[in-house]
Design a protein around this motif. Sequence first.
Motif, PDB file in Angstrom:
ATOM      1  N   ASN A 170     -40.664  81.411  36.591  1.00 57.34           N
ATOM      2  CA  ASN A 170     -41.360  81.838  35.386  1.00 57.34           C
ATOM      3  C   ASN A 170     -42.158  83.125  35.586  1.00 57.34           C
ATOM      4  O   ASN A 170     -42.967  83.480  34.739  1.00 57.34           O
ATOM      5  CB  ASN A 170     -42.283  80.722  34.885  1.00 57.34           C
ATOM      6  CG  ASN A 170     -41.502  79.586  34.270  1.00 57.34           C
ATOM      7  OD1 ASN A 170     -40.535  79.806  33.544  1.00 57.34           O
ATOM      8  ND2 ASN A 170     -41.893  78.354  34.589  1.00 57.34           N
ATOM      9  N   ALA A 171     -41.926  83.815  36.702  1.00 58.58           N
ATOM     10  CA  ALA A 171     -42.506  85.155  36.830  1.00 58.58           C
ATOM     11  C   ALA A 171     -41.917  86.034  35.732  1.00 58.58           C
ATOM     12  O   ALA A 171     -40.729  85.925  35.414  1.00 58.58           O
ATOM     13  CB  ALA A 171     -42.196  85.733  38.206  1.00 58.58           C
ATOM     14  N   PRO A 172     -42.722  86.911  35.135  1.00 61.90           N
ATOM     15  CA  PRO A 172     -42.253  87.631  33.942  1.00 61.90           C
ATOM     16  C   PRO A 172     -41.209  88.696  34.230  1.00 61.90           C
ATOM     17  O   PRO A 172     -41.044  89.166  35.360  1.00 61.90           O
ATOM     18  CB  PRO A 172     -43.540  88.259  33.390  1.00 61.90           C
ATOM     19  CG  PRO A 172     -44.455  88.345  34.559  1.00 61.90           C
ATOM     20  CD  PRO A 172     -44.131  87.186  35.442  1.00 61.90           C
ATOM     21  N   LEU A 173     -40.516  89.077  33.192  1.00 58.69           N
ATOM     22  CA  LEU A 173     -39.432  90.054  33.239  1.00 58.69           C
ATOM     23  C   LEU A 173     -40.024  91.462  33.249  1.00 58.69           C
ATOM     24  O   LEU A 173     -40.410  92.001  32.213  1.00 58.69           O
ATOM     25  CB  LEU A 173     -38.514  89.867  32.027  1.00 58.69           C
ATOM     26  CG  LEU A 173     -37.169  90.566  32.031  1.00 58.69           C
ATOM     27  CD1 LEU A 173     -36.242  89.976  33.084  1.00 58.69           C
ATOM     28  CD2 LEU A 173     -36.516  90.433  30.647  1.00 58.69           C
ATOM     29  N   THR A 174     -40.106  92.073  34.427  1.00 59.44           N
ATOM     30  CA  THR A 174     -40.634  93.428  34.552  1.00 59.44           C
ATOM     31  C   THR A 174     -39.492  94.435  34.593  1.00 59.44           C
ATOM     32  O   THR A 174     -38.318  94.065  34.665  1.00 59.44           O
ATOM     33  CB  THR A 174     -41.467  93.569  35.832  1.00 59.44           C
ATOM     34  OG1 THR A 174     -40.584  93.548  36.970  1.00 59.44           O
ATOM     35  CG2 THR A 174     -42.476  92.443  35.968  1.00 59.44           C
ATOM     36  N   GLY A 206     -42.801  87.892  28.408  1.00 66.05           N
ATOM     37  CA  GLY A 206     -44.234  88.191  28.417  1.00 66.05           C
ATOM     38  C   GLY A 206     -44.944  87.342  29.444  1.00 66.05           C
ATOM     39  O   GLY A 206     -44.323  86.561  30.177  1.00 66.05           O
ATOM     40  N   GLY A 207     -46.253  87.495  29.502  1.00 61.81           N
ATOM     41  CA  GLY A 207     -47.034  86.708  30.443  1.00 61.81           C
ATOM     42  C   GLY A 207     -48.142  87.536  31.047  1.00 61.81           C
ATOM     43  O   GLY A 207     -48.472  88.636  30.576  1.00 61.81           O
ATOM     44  N   ASP A 208     -48.729  87.002  32.091  1.00 58.85           N
ATOM     45  CA  ASP A 208     -49.798  87.691  32.807  1.00 58.85           C
ATOM     46  C   ASP A 208     -49.192  88.445  33.981  1.00 58.85           C
ATOM     47  O   ASP A 208     -48.636  87.835  34.901  1.00 58.85           O
ATOM     48  CB  ASP A 208     -50.837  86.687  33.315  1.00 58.85           C
ATOM     49  CG  ASP A 208     -51.527  85.956  32.179  1.00 58.85           C
ATOM     50  OD1 ASP A 208     -51.788  86.594  31.143  1.00 58.85           O
ATOM     51  OD2 ASP A 208     -51.797  84.745  32.329  1.00 58.85           O
ATOM     52  N   GLY A 216     -46.290  88.135  38.557  1.00 67.17           N
ATOM     53  CA  GLY A 216     -47.251  87.516  37.667  1.00 67.17           C
ATOM     54  C   GLY A 216     -46.782  86.146  37.253  1.00 67.17           C
ATOM     55  O   GLY A 216     -45.978  85.502  37.931  1.00 67.17           O
ATOM     56  N   HIS A 217     -47.257  85.703  36.079  1.00 69.80           N
ATOM     57  CA  HIS A 217     -46.951  84.359  35.606  1.00 69.80           C
ATOM     58  C   HIS A 217     -46.634  84.421  34.119  1.00 69.80           C
ATOM     59  O   HIS A 217     -47.435  84.888  33.318  1.00 69.80           O
ATOM     60  CB  HIS A 217     -48.122  83.415  35.856  1.00 69.80           C
ATOM     61  CG  HIS A 217     -48.574  83.411  37.291  1.00 69.80           C
ATOM     62  ND1 HIS A 217     -47.916  82.731  38.269  1.00 69.80           N
ATOM     63  CD2 HIS A 217     -49.618  84.045  37.897  1.00 69.80           C
ATOM     64  CE1 HIS A 217     -48.516  82.926  39.435  1.00 69.80           C
ATOM     65  NE2 HIS A 217     -49.560  83.718  39.236  1.00 69.80           N
TER      66      HIS A 217
END
Length: 395
Positions: free
Chosen positions: A175-179, A228-230, A236-237
Motif C-alpha cells: 500500500n505504499a503510494p504510486l510515485t 494517493g496517501g502520505d 510512504g503509506h
Amino acid sequence: MTQARPLRVGMVGYAFMGAAHSHAWRTAPRFFDLPRTPELTAVAGRNPEGVKAAADKYGWASTETDWRRLIERDDIDLIDICTPGNTHAEIAIAALEAGKHVLCEKPLANSVEEAAKMTAVAQAAAERGVLSMCGFSYRRTPALALAKRMVEEGRLGEIRHVRAQYLQDWLSDANAPLTWRLDKSKSGSGSLGDIGAHSIDAAQWITGLSITGVSALMETFVKERPVGGDFVGLGGHGGSDGPRGPVTVDDAALFTARFGTSAVGIFEATRFALGRKNAMRLELNGTKGSLAFDFEDMNSLQFYDSALEPDAGFRKIMVTEPSHPYAANWWPTGHGLGYEHGFTHQVVDLVNAIGAGEQPTPSFADALQVQKVLAAVEASADNDSRWENVEKEAS
C-alpha cells in the motif's frame, strides 16, 4: 588571497536529489580549495510555493517556475538537472546548446536513443569548452574510490568475478503510494534504472571492464498501488480502500553478465528486500585477491590478499586516513563520512574539471554505455532471459 571566480549554478528540481545537490554546492567550497566558487543562483520548479520554500530552506538566491528561464539567464553558468528521467534530454540539450555546463542526474535518460542524442550534443559542446557530467555519486564514496585505486595498482590481479547487489525495502508495503518512480513514462524503469544503474556504473568503473552481454529476469510484485496517501521519503503509506493505479516498472531486476572475455558477473537490484535500507554491495574476486564493500558500512572496505594472508581471510580497512581518497579534507582519522559527502565530492571533481578545462567523469558517453546495459537487461528479460549482447559503440 585572490577570490576564486564564481560558478553560478541554476538547479532544476528540488526534491530528494535537489536537497542532496543543494547541500553539496553549498558545502564543497568550505572544505575544498576550488578554482571557482559555486554560487546557488537560482532553482526552478513548477510549483511556485514549493520552489520558493525549497529556495529558502536550501539557500538559493532566486527561483523560476520554468527551467527554460534558467537557461535564458546570463547570470547562470551551469545547469544542474535533478528531475525525473523523462525530462533530462530536453533540458540538458537546451542547456549545452546555450553554452551552459551541465550536471545531470543518473540514469542519463530513459532510452538509449535519448542518451545518444545527449552524448552527441555534449561532445560537440566540449569542443567549445562547455562541459558535462552524469551524476553517479557512488563513485565519490571514499571506500569505492580506494577500491578503484587498488585494482589499478594490480592488488587484485586479473578480475574473474564481479558480484553486485543493491538492496532496499521501501516498496515492500503493497500500500505504499504510486510515485513517479513507479511510472515508466517518467522514470524509464524501476529498481533497474533507479538503483541497478549505480551498481553497473560502479562495477565497470572500478574494474575498468565493460559489460558486453547479459541474461536477465525482471519482476513486478505489486501490480497496482494507491494513487494517493502520505508521502514520506521515497515512499510512504497509502490507503487500502481508495483508488489504485498501475505500476509500470520492475520491482526487482536480476542478471548475469560477461565483462569482455575475462570476467563474469551477477547483479541484483530490488526495493523489496525487507530489512535492507541502502545495501549497495560490490565484491570483486581476482587472481591475487578480493575486495568487498557494503554502503550500509560505507566507511570501510574489506580486502583479502592471497599472498600476504592466505589463511586469514578478509581484513577491514577503515577508509578515513588522510591518504585515502577525499578523506584529508574532512575529519580526524576514524570520524566517518555519510551519504551526502558523495555529492560534495562530485561537486569538487566537477568544479576542478571545469576550472582545468578538462572533461569531467563520468561523461555523458560513460553514462550512455550504462544506458545500453540497462536496455540489454530489459530486452533479455522481455525475451525469456535469452542472452543479449550490449550495443557496441559505432566505429
